[in-house]
Design an enzyme around this catalytic site. Sequence first.
Site, PDB file in Angstrom:
ATOM      1  N   ASP A   1       6.014   9.014  -8.247  1.00 40.09           N
ATOM      2  CA  ASP A   1       7.325   8.821  -8.853  1.00 40.09           C
ATOM      3  C   ASP A   1       7.259   9.184 -10.347  1.00 40.09           C
ATOM      4  OD1 ASP A   1       5.572   6.586  -8.756  1.00 40.09           O
ATOM      5  OD2 ASP A   1       7.179   5.192  -9.232  1.00 40.09           O
TER       6      ASP A   1
ATOM      7  N   GLU B   1      -3.844   7.222 -18.373  1.00 37.97           N
ATOM      8  CA  GLU B   1      -3.329   7.184 -16.999  1.00 37.97           C
ATOM      9  C   GLU B   1      -3.400   8.555 -16.334  1.00 37.97           C
ATOM     10  OE1 GLU B   1       0.920   5.820 -14.978  1.00 37.97           O
ATOM     11  OE2 GLU B   1       0.892   6.756 -16.966  1.00 37.97           O
TER      12      GLU B   1
END
Length: 497
Positions: A254, A459
Amino acid sequence: PCKHPPSEILKRFAALSDGEKSDQSSIAKFVDENFEKEGSDIVPVVPSDYVPNALFLEKIADEKYRKLGRFVHRIWPSLSRKTKNSQHIGSALQRSNTFIVPGGRFRESYYWDSYWIVRGLIVSGMTSTAKGVVENLLDDIGRYGLVPNGGRIYYTQRSQPPFLSEMVSDICETMGNDEAKEFLTASVDKLEKELEFWAKKRTVTIKGHKLSRYFCEGEKCLLRPESYFEDFSLCGTDEKLMRQIVATAESGWDFSSRWWDESGDENIRNLKHSKTLETIPVDLNVILYRYEKNLSHFFEIIESFEKAEKYRILASERAEAINELMKDETSGFWRDLILVAESERNDFLLGKIERSEHITPACFFPLWGGNAFYSDNAEREIDALEQSGLIGDFGILTSLRETGEQWDKPSNWPPLQQIIVAGLRSIGSRRSVQLAEKLAKSWLEGVHEAFQRTGYMHEKYNGMVKGGVGRGGEYEPQVGFGWTNGVTLELIKEYYT
């Protein structure tokens, strides 16, 4: 979390005047008087099996990667948490064991992140913590019938890519035979229950084959509580679009152009063109193939041979479906399927399907799936990977399109690096092993450079710029970072010890 019982808080709110309910300062005072600070239902803890100087660090030959490995290993305590016992209600799911959070804005555990976290903890020698992480997820299945997206009550309406059987397998590898058998005996019923969720709630029948997808059902998943403002701003009152967004969140990707409708002008496509509900993803079905295969193996170990055969057959049928419906013989790789007419039912027989034109690392998950998906050392499939355009200077890119979404070019995500590298290594040919090493080392080079520049583990990264970090998406890039640490430690151990 609540300072008082919810019924009492509701009474207090009802007692406010209409003017107070519309006054910002009055509402702020009400929140302060009735709720604890956000995140206070989860507290830091140092894992019992953590030691600052792990044994594997001494075996790293390259000094720069020894320093990086030491830094990453020593991050684990800063990401370790336990739930705080409270007499009142909070949103955190209660955990019996210590867990690891990704870091940054992500203050709770997340399902698929945990797979790479567990692998990293094992490299660090923290097998007790790793087992506890897995047991927490097994407990979730007992409570909710699935592994929720994350460790909050509002995540229990959806899941994430189902890597739990892989985690159970990895934990068993750290045990002796008797201990592993005992662990599996306690785990297999819950693993079956998770597979049942995917079979009953997330599976369709296409031309006689059963394949799975990400989905959203019921009013509770119309707007994501954790991203309510963003979803309302995007969707308005469009409930179908809300469900597309929630299904995409379940995918873990997402957001990405991978899920967008391919018709029309590609320059104006965006999240409003999402068709995740109509997409049958290659990677999800490979993960579930391995889940079924793992479960068959687990039942063999505990000598439940009838069930072992049941899951062997299911795995074989899924592999056949993936190869027959998803393999593009022209390109040499596998493609997501698009349901031409999306159905609210999960058991419909669909006659017409299309193959997605999007090229992403998901197209190559069958290399990780195993030799049920290729022959001749996967020579043709490796050709396709090398010619796909996905191989960046510093790792595998997430797509071929730059859209501003975080799961698109130029981002390269740690989980996708590990899956592709592990798949190539498992093939075992000289060519595949060499390509795996090239990809792993180029990605580590980018990670090390970013660490040198910023002092953080990120990340995601930029696969086209040395030391570049990932951008895009609905939130600022995060540091910490759970799955990055796990993949980094695994690849350093594999290639530099």
